[in-house]
Motif scaffolding. Structure first.
Motif, PDB file in Angstrom:
ATOM      1  N   PHE A  47      40.068  46.699  45.494  1.00 24.45           N
ATOM      2  CA  PHE A  47      39.357  45.574  46.095  1.00 24.45           C
ATOM      3  C   PHE A  47      37.897  45.891  46.335  1.00 24.45           C
ATOM      4  O   PHE A  47      37.025  45.039  46.125  1.00 24.45           O
ATOM      5  CB  PHE A  47      40.029  45.132  47.405  1.00 24.45           C
ATOM      6  N   VAL A  48      37.594  47.101  46.740  1.00 28.20           N
ATOM      7  CA  VAL A  48      36.197  47.493  46.923  1.00 28.20           C
ATOM      8  C   VAL A  48      35.463  47.406  45.592  1.00 28.20           C
ATOM      9  O   VAL A  48      34.338  46.899  45.516  1.00 28.20           O
ATOM     10  CB  VAL A  48      36.109  48.912  47.538  1.00 28.20           C
ATOM     11  N   ALA A  49      36.100  47.877  44.531  1.00 22.34           N
ATOM     12  CA  ALA A  49      35.474  47.821  43.210  1.00 22.34           C
ATOM     13  C   ALA A  49      35.246  46.380  42.756  1.00 22.34           C
ATOM     14  O   ALA A  49      34.183  46.047  42.226  1.00 22.34           O
ATOM     15  CB  ALA A  49      36.341  48.559  42.201  1.00 22.34           C
ATOM     16  N   PHE A  50      36.228  45.502  42.977  1.00 17.04           N
ATOM     17  CA  PHE A  50      36.054  44.105  42.582  1.00 17.04           C
ATOM     18  C   PHE A  50      34.958  43.414  43.386  1.00 17.04           C
ATOM     19  O   PHE A  50      34.174  42.639  42.847  1.00 17.04           O
ATOM     20  CB  PHE A  50      37.369  43.335  42.703  1.00 17.04           C
ATOM     21  N   PHE A  51      34.911  43.678  44.687  1.00 14.78           N
ATOM     22  CA  PHE A  51      33.870  43.052  45.500  1.00 14.78           C
ATOM     23  C   PHE A  51      32.485  43.579  45.147  1.00 14.78           C
ATOM     24  O   PHE A  51      31.526  42.812  45.091  1.00 14.78           O
ATOM     25  CB  PHE A  51      34.158  43.252  46.987  1.00 14.78           C
TER      26      PHE A  51
END
Length: 101
Positions: A34-38
């Protein structure tokens, strides 16, 4: 004999169990994903062309609302009763998956 209601109840418990196991085994990778997608969305990168976070959320919400209406029609407990039963069974499955996973 219509067994849709029984199948939905069993699937809610099993689904919660699988989610619990997956969360227990992959918390760090889930958070990092999720951090990577955001971060990618913030910087303007897209992994899949013409797909945005808001369109994904709107599709998920429309699918959830559609499935809730189908599920509440399958169980003879009314809308609030059947939805509450499914949420409780999902949470029980999730707790067992987190505990035993």
């Amino acid at each position: 004999m219509d067994v849709n209601g029984i199948v939905v109840i069993i699937l809610a418990l099993v689904d919660g169990l699988f989610f619990g196991l997956a969360i227990k085994k992959g918390v760090v990778s889930f958070v990092l994903l999720f951090v990577a997608f955001f971060l990618a969305a913030y910087m303007g990168f897209s992994f899949v062309p013409k797909v945005s976070f808001s369109s994904i959320i709107s599709k998920i919400m429309s699918t959830v609302v559609n499935h809730i209406s189908i599920i509440t029609g399958s169980l003879a407990l009314g809308t609030a009763g059947s939805f509450s039963l499914l949420v409780v069974l999902f949470v029980v499955g999730l707790a067992v998956g987190l505990w035993k996973g």
